[in-house]
Motif scaffolding. Structure first.
Motif, PDB file in Angstrom:
ATOM      1  N   VAL A  54       0.800  -1.281   0.091  1.00 45.25           N
ATOM      2  CA  VAL A  54       0.242   0.050   0.068  1.00 45.25           C
ATOM      3  C   VAL A  54       0.925   1.360   0.123  1.00 45.25           C
ATOM      4  O   VAL A  54       0.518   2.110  -0.854  1.00 45.25           O
ATOM      5  N   TYR A  55       1.987   1.195   0.806  1.00 42.52           N
ATOM      6  CA  TYR A  55       2.844   2.486   0.825  1.00 42.52           C
ATOM      7  C   TYR A  55       3.415   2.668  -0.408  1.00 42.52           C
ATOM      8  O   TYR A  55       3.678   3.694  -1.132  1.00 42.52           O
ATOM      9  N   VAL A  56       4.004   1.657  -1.107  1.00 42.68           N
ATOM     10  CA  VAL A  56       4.754   1.601  -2.117  1.00 42.68           C
ATOM     11  C   VAL A  56       3.912   2.162  -3.543  1.00 42.68           C
ATOM     12  O   VAL A  56       4.321   2.933  -4.185  1.00 42.68           O
ATOM     13  N   THR A  57       2.517   1.540  -3.536  1.00 45.53           N
ATOM     14  CA  THR A  57       1.596   2.072  -4.367  1.00 45.53           C
ATOM     15  C   THR A  57       1.091   3.504  -4.299  1.00 45.53           C
ATOM     16  O   THR A  57       1.289   4.209  -5.262  1.00 45.53           O
ATOM     17  N   GLY A  58       1.208   3.851  -2.955  1.00 41.07           N
ATOM     18  CA  GLY A  58       0.986   5.418  -2.591  1.00 41.07           C
ATOM     19  C   GLY A  58       2.105   6.239  -3.299  1.00 41.07           C
ATOM     20  O   GLY A  58       1.826   7.318  -4.051  1.00 41.07           O
ATOM     21  N   LEU A  59       3.405   5.845  -3.090  1.00 38.48           N
ATOM     22  CA  LEU A  59       4.423   6.575  -3.685  1.00 38.48           C
ATOM     23  C   LEU A  59       4.399   6.429  -5.179  1.00 38.48           C
ATOM     24  O   LEU A  59       4.757   7.706  -5.710  1.00 38.48           O
ATOM     25  N   CYS A  60       4.105   5.375  -5.740  1.00 39.36           N
ATOM     26  CA  CYS A  60       4.186   5.478  -7.018  1.00 39.36           C
ATOM     27  C   CYS A  60       3.083   6.372  -7.861  1.00 39.36           C
ATOM     28  O   CYS A  60       3.349   6.987  -8.891  1.00 39.36           O
ATOM     29  N   GLU A  61       1.727   6.450  -7.185  1.00 39.15           N
ATOM     30  CA  GLU A  61       0.860   7.210  -7.499  1.00 39.15           C
ATOM     31  C   GLU A  61       1.183   8.753  -7.498  1.00 39.15           C
ATOM     32  O   GLU A  61       1.172   9.695  -8.382  1.00 39.15           O
ATOM     33  N   ILE A  62       1.749   9.073  -6.235  1.00 38.97           N
ATOM     34  CA  ILE A  62       2.325  10.568  -6.176  1.00 38.97           C
ATOM     35  C   ILE A  62       3.495  10.753  -7.265  1.00 38.97           C
ATOM     36  O   ILE A  62       3.390  11.814  -7.743  1.00 38.97           O
ATOM     37  N   ALA A  63       4.343   9.917  -7.201  1.00 35.36           N
ATOM     38  CA  ALA A  63       5.537  10.008  -8.058  1.00 35.36           C
ATOM     39  C   ALA A  63       4.978  10.127  -9.571  1.00 35.36           C
ATOM     40  O   ALA A  63       5.501  11.119 -10.327  1.00 35.36           O
ATOM     41  N   GLY A  64       4.159   9.500 -10.135  1.00 35.57           N
ATOM     42  CA  GLY A  64       3.423   9.329 -11.325  1.00 35.57           C
ATOM     43  C   GLY A  64       2.818  10.693 -11.821  1.00 35.57           C
ATOM     44  O   GLY A  64       2.776  11.395 -12.766  1.00 35.57           O
ATOM     45  N   GLY A  65       2.040  10.995 -10.530  1.00 32.93           N
ATOM     46  CA  GLY A  65       1.213  12.491 -10.637  1.00 32.93           C
ATOM     47  C   GLY A  65       1.967  13.637 -10.991  1.00 32.93           C
ATOM     48  O   GLY A  65       1.915  14.430 -11.819  1.00 32.93           O
ATOM     49  N   VAL A  66       3.215  13.691 -10.109  1.00 33.46           N
ATOM     50  CA  VAL A  66       4.218  14.733 -10.308  1.00 33.46           C
ATOM     51  C   VAL A  66       4.755  14.784 -11.770  1.00 33.46           C
ATOM     52  O   VAL A  66       5.044  15.682 -12.394  1.00 33.46           O
ATOM     53  N   GLY A  67       5.192  13.435 -11.905  1.00 25.70           N
ATOM     54  CA  GLY A  67       5.847  13.422 -13.043  1.00 25.70           C
ATOM     55  C   GLY A  67       5.099  13.775 -14.338  1.00 25.70           C
ATOM     56  O   GLY A  67       5.782  14.283 -15.472  1.00 25.70           O
ATOM     57  N   LEU A  68       3.893  13.632 -14.192  1.00 26.68           N
ATOM     58  CA  LEU A  68       3.073  14.106 -15.664  1.00 26.68           C
ATOM     59  C   LEU A  68       3.279  15.670 -15.859  1.00 26.68           C
ATOM     60  O   LEU A  68       3.016  16.325 -16.779  1.00 26.68           O
ATOM     61  N   ILE A  70       6.215  17.279 -15.478  1.00 27.09           N
ATOM     62  CA  ILE A  70       7.488  17.305 -15.626  1.00 27.09           C
ATOM     63  C   ILE A  70       7.905  17.030 -17.223  1.00 27.09           C
ATOM     64  O   ILE A  70       7.875  16.067 -17.259  1.00 27.09           O
ATOM     65  N   PRO A  71       7.869  17.888 -18.055  1.00 25.85           N
ATOM     66  CA  PRO A  71       8.094  17.584 -19.417  1.00 25.85           C
ATOM     67  C   PRO A  71       9.340  16.711 -19.564  1.00 25.85           C
ATOM     68  O   PRO A  71       9.109  15.771 -20.237  1.00 25.85           O
ATOM     69  N   GLY A  72      10.318  16.548 -18.847  1.00 22.82           N
ATOM     70  CA  GLY A  72      11.396  15.760 -19.208  1.00 22.82           C
ATOM     71  C   GLY A  72      11.102  14.300 -18.761  1.00 22.82           C
ATOM     72  O   GLY A  72      11.751  13.452 -19.193  1.00 22.82           O
ATOM     73  N   VAL A  73      10.021  13.964 -18.073  1.00 20.83           N
ATOM     74  CA  VAL A  73      10.008  12.790 -17.328  1.00 20.83           C
ATOM     75  C   VAL A  73       8.548  12.416 -17.656  1.00 20.83           C
ATOM     76  O   VAL A  73       7.736  11.319 -17.239  1.00 20.83           O
ATOM     77  N   ARG A  74       7.613  13.424 -18.353  1.00 15.42           N
ATOM     78  CA  ARG A  74       6.258  13.052 -18.503  1.00 15.42           C
ATOM     79  C   ARG A  74       5.963  11.805 -19.055  1.00 15.42           C
ATOM     80  O   ARG A  74       5.034  10.864 -18.754  1.00 15.42           O
ATOM     81  N   LEU A  75       6.803  11.431 -20.138  1.00 10.10           N
ATOM     82  CA  LEU A  75       6.314  10.244 -20.977  1.00 10.10           C
ATOM     83  C   LEU A  75       6.801   9.003 -19.877  1.00 10.10           C
ATOM     84  O   LEU A  75       5.796   7.894 -20.005  1.00 10.10           O
ATOM     85  N   ALA A  76       7.921   9.102 -19.315  1.00  9.50           N
ATOM     86  CA  ALA A  76       8.093   7.807 -18.200  1.00  9.50           C
ATOM     87  C   ALA A  76       7.026   7.521 -17.150  1.00  9.50           C
ATOM     88  O   ALA A  76       6.648   6.563 -16.915  1.00  9.50           O
ATOM     89  N   ALA A  77       6.716   8.790 -16.633  1.00  9.16           N
ATOM     90  CA  ALA A  77       5.644   8.866 -15.912  1.00  9.16           C
ATOM     91  C   ALA A  77       4.255   8.282 -16.125  1.00  9.16           C
ATOM     92  O   ALA A  77       3.770   7.458 -15.613  1.00  9.16           O
ATOM     93  N   GLY A  78       4.007   8.925 -17.398  1.00  7.73           N
ATOM     94  CA  GLY A  78       2.581   8.321 -18.089  1.00  7.73           C
ATOM     95  C   GLY A  78       2.625   6.778 -18.234  1.00  7.73           C
ATOM     96  O   GLY A  78       1.748   6.123 -17.899  1.00  7.73           O
ATOM     97  N   PHE A  79       3.927   6.364 -18.826  1.00 11.43           N
ATOM     98  CA  PHE A  79       3.805   4.896 -19.162  1.00 11.43           C
ATOM     99  C   PHE A  79       3.829   3.977 -17.772  1.00 11.43           C
ATOM    100  O   PHE A  79       3.310   2.858 -17.665  1.00 11.43           O
TER     101      PHE A  79
END
Length: 128
Positions: A54-68, A70-79
């Motif tokens: 649960v904690y790991v998936t929470g971190l993934c969601e936060i990182a992915g959301g923020v990553g969307l 940031i242009p330099g990591v948007r594609l990686a975050a989206g995938f």
């Protein structure tokens, strides 16, 4: 509003949704409920505990959301978010199969599946 403006708005909305849901993964009552949703196949010796997942998936969601955002990591975050949505679906399906145990969290399978597909599609649109 231009197409670029709509896409930026979509990115911000998705970022808010994913980051918000990720933050919820650290609230004790939510952690208990989400940990209970982890399917039995992932409750084996040598695997992370349900709470850790649960904690790991929470971190993934936060990182992915923020990553969307940031242009330099948007594609990686989206995938990564698309893979995440596929990876967490078994827990959602497990909850759907046990509405007596999970109550309103147990969204029926097909609406949950449609919602996951819609999120995957929206993340894809945010990347174009």
């Amino acid at each position: 509003m231009t197409a670029d403006g709509l896409q930026d708005l979509l990115r911000w909305l998705l970022a808010a949704v994913f980051a918000g849901m990720g933050i919820l993964h650290f609230m004790p009552a939510v952690v208990r409920t989400m940990a209970a949703m982890i399917p039995p196949v992932l409750r084996r010796p040598g695997l992370p505990s349900p709470r850790a997942l649960v904690y790991v998936t929470g971190l993934c969601e936060i990182a992915g959301g923020v990553g969307l955002l940031i242009p330099g990591v948007r594609l990686a975050a989206g995938f990564a978010l698309i893979v995440f949505l596929v990876a967490v679906f078994p827990a959602n399906a497990h909850a759907a199969a046990h509405p007596e145990r999970f109550g309103r969290v147990a969204v029926p399978f097909w609406p949950r599946f449609a919602g996951q597909l819609a999120l995957v599609g929206l993340v894809g649109v945010a990347l174009v």
